[in-house]
Scaffold this motif. Sequence first.
Motif, PDB file in Angstrom:
ATOM      1  N   ILE A 123      19.501 -55.802  30.329  1.00 46.66           N
ATOM      2  CA  ILE A 123      19.069 -54.433  30.592  1.00 46.66           C
ATOM      3  C   ILE A 123      17.559 -54.443  30.802  1.00 46.66           C
ATOM      4  CG2 ILE A 123      20.967 -53.341  29.324  1.00 46.66           C
ATOM      5  CD1 ILE A 123      18.968 -52.865  27.008  1.00 46.66           C
ATOM      6  N   ALA A 124      17.075 -53.451  31.517  1.00 45.66           N
ATOM      7  CA  ALA A 124      15.637 -53.294  31.743  1.00 45.66           C
ATOM      8  C   ALA A 124      15.119 -52.217  30.799  1.00 45.66           C
ATOM      9  CB  ALA A 124      15.364 -52.916  33.183  1.00 45.66           C
ATOM     10  N   VAL A 125      14.026 -52.516  30.111  1.00 45.39           N
ATOM     11  CA  VAL A 125      13.381 -51.563  29.210  1.00 45.39           C
ATOM     12  C   VAL A 125      11.869 -51.647  29.419  1.00 45.39           C
ATOM     13  CG1 VAL A 125      15.211 -51.679  27.464  1.00 45.39           C
ATOM     14  CG2 VAL A 125      13.245 -53.201  27.279  1.00 45.39           C
TER      15      VAL A 125
ATOM     16  N   LEU B 279      18.832 -51.104  21.933  1.00 49.48           N
ATOM     17  CA  LEU B 279      18.305 -50.431  23.117  1.00 49.48           C
ATOM     18  C   LEU B 279      19.365 -50.249  24.190  1.00 49.48           C
ATOM     19  CD1 LEU B 279      14.904 -52.269  23.413  1.00 49.48           C
ATOM     20  CD2 LEU B 279      15.224 -49.835  22.986  1.00 49.48           C
ATOM     21  N   GLU B 280      19.132 -49.223  25.013  1.00 54.58           N
ATOM     22  CA  GLU B 280      19.994 -48.957  26.161  1.00 54.58           C
ATOM     23  C   GLU B 280      19.153 -49.092  27.431  1.00 54.58           C
ATOM     24  OE1 GLU B 280      22.016 -45.218  25.686  1.00 54.58           O
ATOM     25  OE2 GLU B 280      22.386 -45.606  23.570  1.00 54.58           O
ATOM     26  N   GLU B 281      19.819 -49.282  28.536  1.00 51.00           N
ATOM     27  CA  GLU B 281      19.168 -49.439  29.834  1.00 51.00           C
ATOM     28  C   GLU B 281      18.135 -48.339  30.085  1.00 51.00           C
ATOM     29  OE1 GLU B 281      18.128 -50.740  33.565  1.00 51.00           O
ATOM     30  OE2 GLU B 281      19.550 -51.798  32.278  1.00 51.00           O
ATOM     31  N   GLY B 282      16.923 -48.742  30.490  1.00 48.46           N
ATOM     32  CA  GLY B 282      15.892 -47.802  30.895  1.00 48.46           C
ATOM     33  C   GLY B 282      15.083 -47.158  29.789  1.00 48.46           C
ATOM     34  N   GLU B 283      15.355 -47.473  28.531  1.00 50.11           N
ATOM     35  CA  GLU B 283      14.604 -46.833  27.446  1.00 50.11           C
ATOM     36  C   GLU B 283      13.185 -47.385  27.371  1.00 50.11           C
ATOM     37  OE1 GLU B 283      17.582 -45.099  24.196  1.00 50.11           O
ATOM     38  OE2 GLU B 283      17.401 -47.271  24.090  1.00 50.11           O
ATOM     39  N   ARG B 284      12.286 -46.547  26.852  1.00 48.73           N
ATOM     40  CA  ARG B 284      10.885 -46.938  26.668  1.00 48.73           C
ATOM     41  C   ARG B 284      10.585 -47.024  25.171  1.00 48.73           C
ATOM     42  NH1 ARG B 284       7.649 -42.747  28.872  1.00 48.73           N
ATOM     43  NH2 ARG B 284       7.704 -41.816  26.825  1.00 48.73           N
ATOM     44  N   VAL B 285      10.237 -48.224  24.722  1.00 47.54           N
ATOM     45  CA  VAL B 285       9.848 -48.451  23.327  1.00 47.54           C
ATOM     46  C   VAL B 285       8.365 -48.132  23.207  1.00 47.54           C
ATOM     47  CG1 VAL B 285       9.587 -50.169  21.501  1.00 47.54           C
ATOM     48  CG2 VAL B 285      11.589 -50.239  23.005  1.00 47.54           C
ATOM     49  N   GLU B 286       8.016 -47.284  22.270  1.00 50.29           N
ATOM     50  CA  GLU B 286       6.626 -46.924  22.034  1.00 50.29           C
ATOM     51  C   GLU B 286       6.187 -47.487  20.693  1.00 50.29           C
ATOM     52  OE1 GLU B 286       7.118 -42.721  22.284  1.00 50.29           O
ATOM     53  OE2 GLU B 286       7.034 -42.737  24.468  1.00 50.29           O
ATOM     54  N   ILE B 287       5.060 -48.167  20.708  1.00 50.07           N
ATOM     55  CA  ILE B 287       4.484 -48.729  19.484  1.00 50.07           C
ATOM     56  C   ILE B 287       3.426 -47.745  19.019  1.00 50.07           C
ATOM     57  CG2 ILE B 287       3.277 -50.689  18.477  1.00 50.07           C
ATOM     58  CD1 ILE B 287       4.348 -52.304  20.987  1.00 50.07           C
ATOM     59  N   TYR B 288       3.584 -47.237  17.808  1.00 51.27           N
ATOM     60  CA  TYR B 288       2.686 -46.206  17.304  1.00 51.27           C
ATOM     61  C   TYR B 288       1.572 -46.804  16.462  1.00 51.27           C
ATOM     62  CZ  TYR B 288       6.510 -43.155  18.712  1.00 51.27           C
ATOM     63  OH  TYR B 288       7.490 -42.509  19.428  1.00 51.27           O
ATOM     64  N   ARG B 289       0.394 -46.212  16.597  1.00 50.05           N
ATOM     65  CA  ARG B 289      -0.750 -46.605  15.765  1.00 50.05           C
ATOM     66  C   ARG B 289      -0.608 -45.933  14.405  1.00 50.05           C
ATOM     67  NH1 ARG B 289      -3.919 -44.555  20.463  1.00 50.05           N
ATOM     68  NH2 ARG B 289      -4.166 -42.789  19.117  1.00 50.05           N
ATOM     69  N   PRO B 290      -1.182 -46.560  13.377  1.00 52.00           N
ATOM     70  CA  PRO B 290      -1.169 -45.881  12.073  1.00 52.00           C
ATOM     71  C   PRO B 290      -2.018 -44.612  12.134  1.00 52.00           C
ATOM     72  CG  PRO B 290      -2.265 -48.029  11.941  1.00 52.00           C
ATOM     73  CD  PRO B 290      -1.806 -47.852  13.346  1.00 52.00           C
ATOM     74  N   LEU B 291      -1.598 -43.600  11.415  1.00 50.85           N
ATOM     75  CA  LEU B 291      -2.361 -42.353  11.382  1.00 50.85           C
ATOM     76  C   LEU B 291      -3.646 -42.533  10.593  1.00 50.85           C
ATOM     77  CD1 LEU B 291       0.487 -39.789  10.691  1.00 50.85           C
ATOM     78  CD2 LEU B 291      -0.653 -40.259  12.855  1.00 50.85           C
ATOM     79  N   ILE B 292      -4.725 -41.978  11.118  1.00 45.91           N
ATOM     80  CA  ILE B 292      -6.010 -42.026  10.416  1.00 45.91           C
ATOM     81  C   ILE B 292      -6.008 -40.984   9.298  1.00 45.91           C
ATOM     82  CG2 ILE B 292      -8.487 -41.627  10.659  1.00 45.91           C
ATOM     83  CD1 ILE B 292      -8.190 -42.698  13.538  1.00 45.91           C
ATOM     84  N   ALA B 293      -5.425 -39.830   9.581  1.00 47.36           N
ATOM     85  CA  ALA B 293      -5.348 -38.753   8.593  1.00 47.36           C
ATOM     86  C   ALA B 293      -3.948 -38.141   8.655  1.00 47.36           C
ATOM     87  CB  ALA B 293      -6.395 -37.688   8.890  1.00 47.36           C
ATOM     88  N   ASP B 294      -3.478 -37.654   7.526  1.00 50.37           N
ATOM     89  CA  ASP B 294      -2.183 -37.002   7.454  1.00 50.37           C
ATOM     90  C   ASP B 294      -2.277 -35.648   8.160  1.00 50.37           C
ATOM     91  OD1 ASP B 294       0.230 -35.860   6.796  1.00 50.37           O
ATOM     92  OD2 ASP B 294      -0.160 -35.778   4.646  1.00 50.37           O
ATOM     93  N   PRO B 295      -1.505 -35.413   9.213  1.00 47.44           N
ATOM     94  CA  PRO B 295      -1.596 -34.155   9.960  1.00 47.44           C
ATOM     95  C   PRO B 295      -1.369 -32.917   9.090  1.00 47.44           C
ATOM     96  CG  PRO B 295      -0.154 -35.702  11.099  1.00 47.44           C
ATOM     97  CD  PRO B 295      -0.512 -36.309   9.781  1.00 47.44           C
TER      98      PRO B 295
END
Length: 106
Positions: free
Chosen positions: A6-8, A69-85
């Motif tokens: 599959i392509a991701v 994962l499924e075909e066409g999905e985009r995996v996003e790597i998140y940065r750690p939060l600097i402050a709690d929203p």
Amino acid sequence: MDNRSIAVEVVYALADKQKLLRLTVSYGTTVREAALRSGLDAHFPGLDLASSPLGIFGKAVAKPEDRVLEEGERVEIYRPLIADPKEVRKQRAAKAAKAKQEEGGE
């Protein structure tokens, strides 16, 4: 055994730099495995792909080691939060309340 591919996409971004990679992975690849295979840590020193929070199309994945994962999905790597929203909003609301109180004398 299923040998299909599959392509991701895997993406990571900082304020001044971003990278999106298209990968072909085996059917059955997990979110974490795709992040690790992306090699984005070579482009972003300090990025820990083994423990970074991950998501798909803007939604956090609670167990990226289990989510396939499924075909066409985009995996996003998140940065750690600097402050709690939530804490930031609470502080902003308290500041606004104080300013209003000082203005109106209430």
